[in-house]
Design a protein around this motif. Sequence first.
Motif, mmCIF file in Angstrom:
data_model
loop_
_atom_site.group_PDB
_atom_site.id
_atom_site.type_symbol
_atom_site.label_atom_id
_atom_site.label_comp_id
_atom_site.label_asym_id
_atom_site.label_seq_id
_atom_site.Cartn_x
_atom_site.Cartn_y
_atom_site.Cartn_z
ATOM 1 N N GLU A 6 51.350 103.961 -29.646
ATOM 2 C CA GLU A 6 51.430 103.396 -30.997
ATOM 3 C C GLU A 6 52.694 103.868 -31.702
ATOM 4 N N LEU A 45 50.466 96.071 -47.625
ATOM 5 C CA LEU A 45 49.555 95.247 -46.826
ATOM 6 C C LEU A 45 48.222 95.962 -46.640
ATOM 7 N N PRO A 46 47.114 95.230 -46.753
ATOM 8 C CA PRO A 46 45.793 95.883 -46.723
ATOM 9 C C PRO A 46 45.472 96.568 -45.410
ATOM 10 N N TRP A 47 46.021 96.092 -44.299
ATOM 11 C CA TRP A 47 45.688 96.706 -43.009
ATOM 12 C C TRP A 47 46.645 97.843 -42.626
ATOM 13 N N VAL A 48 47.593 98.150 -43.499
ATOM 14 C CA VAL A 48 48.515 99.256 -43.255
ATOM 15 C C VAL A 48 48.020 100.474 -44.031
ATOM 16 N N SER A 49 47.705 101.545 -43.316
ATOM 17 C CA SER A 49 47.208 102.750 -43.967
ATOM 18 C C SER A 49 48.346 103.499 -44.659
#
Length: 570
Positions: free
Chosen positions: A4, A44-48
């Motif tokens: 990752e 962005l909502p899916w980026v922590s």
Amino acid sequence: MTLELLVVILAGVMVIVLAHVLSSRIGVAGPLILVAIGLAVGQLPWVSAISVAPELILVGVLPPLLYSAAVSAPAIEFRRDLSTISGLSVLLVIISSLVLGLFFYWIIPEIGFPLAVALGAILSPTDAVATSVVRKLGVPRRVVTVLEGESLLNDATALVLLRTAVVAVASGFSLLTAVGSFIWAVLAALLVGAFVGMLALRLRSWTTSATTNTAIGLTVPYLAYLPTEALGGSGLVAAVIAGVVCGQGALRWLTPEQRTSDKLNWRTIEFLLEGAIFLIMGLELYGIVEDSRAADQGLLAGLGIAALAFVILMVVRTLYVIPVLSVHSARVKRAVQGRIDASTTEPEDDDAERTSRWRNIGAARAARSPKHLGKLRADIDYFDASPLTWKHNTIIVWAGMRGAVTLAAAQTLPENTPKRDLIIFIAFVVAAGSLLLQGLTLPFLVRMLGLMRPTGDGPPRAEIREIDRELRDTALAARESRALLRADETEFSDDVFALPGSWFVTSRDTEDQPDRSEELAFELALVGVMRARLHELGRSGRHTTSALRYALDELDAYEISVKLHLGSEK
């Protein structure tokens, strides 16, 4: 996790490259695009939430970046404007830190005065990476030189103030300790940085392997940074000093192949690291906002404090730069002219002892007077050709942007620091807001003041032609006087001296001249003579650093080409 991380790094590199391409098409500086991309991706909502360890920036990224900038720094111009740069990087940082400290102590009294000064020190230094925005706008070179010099050196002042203030939070403030810490930080950096730079040059001059040379070169900024920090000095300044030493000694100690390789390698490293810093700044916004919100600090209050702090910074910078730099060029010019007069004018009095003493001093100067006076007159010409007018000072004021150092320094505060999340949030808003506001408006300001250079970013063609003419005249004189020898100190044959010109120009058929090794060796000897003359021109101060390096790059490229042909002849 490793996979990752690799994907993230590759994606970051591609974003940096695309931002550079987009920058050239829409006319917006690449760093500003990268900050905007980071801000957008971070929301962005899916980026922590992303948090980068400040040590990664201060230790991993900034030393090679500052080293790279110092290697290519215009040393001649830095010397001429040293007093200006010193004032901006030391005195202005101290003044800004104290003024901001009073402001923060008034508006956030619970943090205490030492910590308030620490926050002022965090916000005070301009960022070396942020000056890349200015460099690409085509502003006068002297303005860029002053800004680069300031941003390369002011980190030491700010970080020493920060370190002293943090210590004072626990044990109390001592002016003597603060002054002593600053002097030691600079002295240790000077000694270690100069030693590491000279050692690196010697090692590289003894090493013929290109791979080994590259490896040594990449370690230099860290070899300067780490021991200096261990001694309590400023590792960033040590990296700068090592870069200056290596940059100035490259002509004498390194080969053309090494210089060419260094230029390409460090340009690539600088491009990637610089882009990564701006991208990270944007990505960290979400996490910083969430931390501040979780601590219930009040985002609107933080935004308001940051806005007022930015205004104070700009007011203090304006009140310092406009009056001080407005008279600087005239004052320095008078001082240099006074040194010229003192070297050339005999005292008009009848005191035999004083006249004799003056003549003894004059005799000591006589051996160096032509070069010495020539350098002084070149300094006068420099100040005449590029004075710092109110227009230039306006650019210097508005181009003082904050950046990665501000954000990284704020994150080094201890975890138990009062209002730590608020302080980090203020530092981020000032750094990112300064970068976006000033960076986006600078092109308009430069055009409005009429300071945009119409000839691009390179040195003036007239100056290049003048240097080229001097080098060719030197080569011709050496050829006519037959003052040329092979690398092994043997003489060339008369046939080589009788050739009409360069072997590249005459381009004889290889079937007619099957062995051209002597001609090629003769070309290398001519290049050596021209390079020695170029070194003399550099020491004379008559030409700009950019023009001298342009001529050196041409000589290096020509020598490498000749060596390749010489190798094919053997």
